[in-house]
Design a protein around this motif. Structure first.
Motif, PDB file in Angstrom:
ATOM      1  N   TYR A  77       0.835  -1.198   0.000  1.00 47.21           N
ATOM      2  CA  TYR A  77       0.000   0.000   0.000  1.00 47.21           C
ATOM      3  C   TYR A  77       0.874   1.255   0.000  1.00 47.21           C
ATOM      4  O   TYR A  77       0.616   2.211  -0.732  1.00 47.21           O
ATOM      5  CB  TYR A  77      -0.917  -0.013   1.223  1.00 47.21           C
ATOM      6  CG  TYR A  77      -1.624   1.294   1.488  1.00 47.21           C
ATOM      7  CD1 TYR A  77      -2.752   1.648   0.758  1.00 47.21           C
ATOM      8  CD2 TYR A  77      -1.157   2.181   2.462  1.00 47.21           C
ATOM      9  CE1 TYR A  77      -3.401   2.860   0.993  1.00 47.21           C
ATOM     10  CE2 TYR A  77      -1.791   3.379   2.703  1.00 47.21           C
ATOM     11  CZ  TYR A  77      -2.915   3.714   1.965  1.00 47.21           C
ATOM     12  OH  TYR A  77      -3.548   4.905   2.199  1.00 47.21           O
ATOM     13  N   ASP A  78       1.934   1.218   0.810  1.00 42.26           N
ATOM     14  CA  ASP A  78       2.861   2.345   0.880  1.00 42.26           C
ATOM     15  C   ASP A  78       3.533   2.568  -0.469  1.00 42.26           C
ATOM     16  O   ASP A  78       3.674   3.711  -0.927  1.00 42.26           O
ATOM     17  CB  ASP A  78       3.912   2.062   1.964  1.00 42.26           C
ATOM     18  CG  ASP A  78       4.882   3.220   2.137  1.00 42.26           C
ATOM     19  OD1 ASP A  78       4.447   4.294   2.596  1.00 42.26           O
ATOM     20  OD2 ASP A  78       6.071   3.047   1.811  1.00 42.26           O
ATOM     21  N   THR A  98       2.381   1.679  -3.419  1.00 46.14           N
ATOM     22  CA  THR A  98       1.373   2.167  -4.366  1.00 46.14           C
ATOM     23  C   THR A  98       1.144   3.662  -4.185  1.00 46.14           C
ATOM     24  O   THR A  98       1.000   4.410  -5.161  1.00 46.14           O
ATOM     25  CB  THR A  98       0.051   1.394  -4.179  1.00 46.14           C
ATOM     26  OG1 THR A  98       0.286   0.003  -4.453  1.00 46.14           O
ATOM     27  CG2 THR A  98      -1.028   1.919  -5.099  1.00 46.14           C
ATOM     28  N   THR A  99       1.111   4.115  -2.932  1.00 48.39           N
ATOM     29  CA  THR A  99       0.953   5.538  -2.650  1.00 48.39           C
ATOM     30  C   THR A  99       2.107   6.338  -3.241  1.00 48.39           C
ATOM     31  O   THR A  99       1.910   7.394  -3.848  1.00 48.39           O
ATOM     32  CB  THR A  99       0.864   5.775  -1.133  1.00 48.39           C
ATOM     33  OG1 THR A  99      -0.231   5.029  -0.594  1.00 48.39           O
ATOM     34  CG2 THR A  99       0.661   7.253  -0.826  1.00 48.39           C
ATOM     35  N   SER A 100       3.334   5.816  -3.078  1.00 47.11           N
ATOM     36  CA  SER A 100       4.506   6.491  -3.648  1.00 47.11           C
ATOM     37  C   SER A 100       4.437   6.507  -5.173  1.00 47.11           C
ATOM     38  O   SER A 100       4.803   7.505  -5.812  1.00 47.11           O
ATOM     39  CB  SER A 100       5.791   5.785  -3.198  1.00 47.11           C
ATOM     40  OG  SER A 100       5.947   5.861  -1.799  1.00 47.11           O
ATOM     41  N   GLY A 132       2.062   9.108  -6.483  1.00 50.04           N
ATOM     42  CA  GLY A 132       2.610  10.431  -6.216  1.00 50.04           C
ATOM     43  C   GLY A 132       3.703  10.802  -7.205  1.00 50.04           C
ATOM     44  O   GLY A 132       3.701  11.897  -7.780  1.00 50.04           O
ATOM     45  N   VAL A 170      -9.601   5.002   0.939  1.00 50.53           N
ATOM     46  CA  VAL A 170      -8.792   6.055   0.325  1.00 50.53           C
ATOM     47  C   VAL A 170      -9.165   6.275  -1.135  1.00 50.53           C
ATOM     48  O   VAL A 170      -9.402   7.405  -1.576  1.00 50.53           O
ATOM     49  CB  VAL A 170      -7.286   5.706   0.445  1.00 50.53           C
ATOM     50  CG1 VAL A 170      -6.443   6.707  -0.345  1.00 50.53           C
ATOM     51  CG2 VAL A 170      -6.855   5.677   1.900  1.00 50.53           C
ATOM     52  N   PHE A 171      -9.234   5.176  -1.903  1.00 51.01           N
ATOM     53  CA  PHE A 171      -9.416   5.295  -3.352  1.00 51.01           C
ATOM     54  C   PHE A 171     -10.865   5.082  -3.799  1.00 51.01           C
ATOM     55  O   PHE A 171     -11.161   5.171  -4.992  1.00 51.01           O
ATOM     56  CB  PHE A 171      -8.499   4.297  -4.074  1.00 51.01           C
ATOM     57  CG  PHE A 171      -7.040   4.494  -3.751  1.00 51.01           C
ATOM     58  CD1 PHE A 171      -6.396   5.687  -4.059  1.00 51.01           C
ATOM     59  CD2 PHE A 171      -6.313   3.494  -3.126  1.00 51.01           C
ATOM     60  CE1 PHE A 171      -5.056   5.865  -3.754  1.00 51.01           C
ATOM     61  CE2 PHE A 171      -4.974   3.664  -2.815  1.00 51.01           C
ATOM     62  CZ  PHE A 171      -4.340   4.855  -3.132  1.00 51.01           C
TER      63      PHE A 171
END
Length: 432
Positions: A305-306, A308-310, A313, A367-368
């Motif tokens: 998840y981390d 994917t967030t990066s 971004g 979140v999404f």
């Protein structure tokens, strides 16, 4: 101490082992071949019609493919070519068996992308391509990943780097530089002082400029799937592309693949699926820029998840930088700033009875929101086995394991693909 010679020796040993594995997993000719599909699969899983109805229709029309009969005479087996012949000619309850395709549109393009290695990008790309082919679509895969997992899974192992995405980009650089120099000559006639770009012989003497669009496209063991393959030697594309930008700073490198695909006839394929490398670079930016739809697979753990967030971004920042690119070279059918018709997040290796996985699924949805697909791809024993043998669940014969194990794995990919197709068709309708 280890030098490049030691690494080369390790690679040579590994290549020999690849040959041994290929002999065990492919046909004796070391070529991957596509199995036949039983009448049960054709009726229930591919056409989704009553088996008795299908058998009756085939029996009443001997001109339709009748398949091969097993020795005991209980089951008929059909090739994909025969399945497609039946699909084109047969209607059930006055309904066509052909898949939906908006008329007058070019192929829809979907990029499977994320930072994280092991997120299942190649697995997703492979299974969606195979499911789409069984659905009746003509599919072109583009392997952007130098690991070439998708290419190997499609049965391609001996690929020259000039026929990969690197060759597509180098060819585009030559053509676009020639176009720019033609404009320079026109500007000189009008008295304008314009710089002329020149390329080193190491690029121009490779003969890439003379390659046809179809020279990069290779057939696979699936008759309705072609691929622009990758290979390990294509890994240097990131270094080469940096050099290419230096010799021609005005070259819109990110649009090379988009321009290449624009040269294909609009009806040559229905779906084009990109398998992207686990990094944001020259190849991945070409993939996302050429894509109409972005599919982001992710494992169900926190670190995934981390990552994917990066990824989203850094992708956002990269696309913002491209939005400021100014050049006289057209970017094909795409325009700046880059916009996707759809973006989706797909959970992979999901275990429905795992509390952590369910909690992470809820976090993704929180979140999404509705960008998260409803059907994750579950981790099953059959999925693990298909990965070991460079095959999709659709290529594995259900008689090689318990039918229930096989069906559970196939059901997971079928549901994920059905949602993928629904999303793509909706985006397809919006395609100009």
């Amino acid at each position: 101490m280890f030098s490049h010679e030691d690494l080369a020796r390790m690679q040579a040993q590994s290549l020999r082992m690849q040959g041994v594995i290929r002999k065990q997993t492919y046909s004796p000719e070391m070529e991957k071949t596509l199995r036949r599909f039983s009448s049960w699969e054709v009726g229930e899983l591919i056409f989704k019609v009553n088996q008795s109805t299908l058998r009756g229709r085939l029996a009443s029309d001997p001109s339709l493919p009748q398949g091969l009969v097993e020795e005991d005479g209980r089951q008929r087996w059909y090739s994909l070519e025969e399945i497609n012949q039946i699909r084109r000619r047969l209607k059930v309850n006055r309904k066509s068996l052909m898949p939906p395709r908006p008329s007058g549109k070019r192929a829809i393009r979907a990029a499977i992308a994320n930072f994280k290695g092991g997120a299942g990008k190649s697995t997703v790309a492979l299974h969606f391509a195979h499911a789409a082919a069984l659905d009746g679509y003509r599919v072109l895969c583009v392997d952007f990943d130098p690991q070439a997992t998708l290419s190997h899974s499609m049965g391609l192992s001996d690929v020259d780097e000039e026929f990969t995405v690197w060759g597509v980009m180098a060819r585009d650089l030559i053509h676009q530089t020639e176009a720019m120099n033609a404009n320079v000559s026109m500007g000189a006639e009008s008295g304008a002082a314009l710089p002329k770009r020149s390329l080193p012989s190491s690029i121009t003497d490779m003969g890439l400029a003379d390659l046809r669009v179809t020279d990069f496209i290779k057939p696979t063991s699936w008759p309705t799937i072609d691929i622009v393959p990758s290979c390990a030697n294509a890994a240097f594309v990131e270094f080469a592309s940096a050099q290419y930008r230096h010799v021609n700073p005005e070259w819109s490198f990110f649009a090379a693949v988009s321009r290449y695909l624009d040269q294909l006839p609009p009806d040559a394929y229905d779906m084009i699926i990109f398998d992207c490398p686990p990094a944001i670079g020259y190849q991945s930016m070409n993939a996302v820029f050429a894509a109409d739809v972005l599919y982001i697979p992710s494992g169900p753990g926190y670190w995934e998840y981390d990552s994917t967030t990066s990824f989203i971004g850094q992708l956002s920042e990269a696309l913002e930088d491209l939005a400021h690119f100014r050049s006289g070279v057209p970017a094909g059918t795409m325009s700046l700033p880059k916009e996707f018709l759809d973006v989706r997040f797909l959970l992979t290796r999901f275990e429905p009875n795992n509390d952590l996985h369910r909690a992470m699924q809820q976090a993704f949805v929180k979140v999404f929101e509705d960008r998260v697909t409803e059907h994750p791809i579950e981790m099953t024993r059959a999925v693990e086995q298909s990965g070991r043998f460079l095959s999709s669940i659709y290529e594995i014969d259900y008689r090689d394991m318990t039918r229930e194990t096989w069906r559970r794995a196939r059901a997971s990919f079928d549901q994920a693909y059905e949602e993928f197709r629904t999303n793509l068709v909706s985006a397809w309708e919006e395609l100009e």
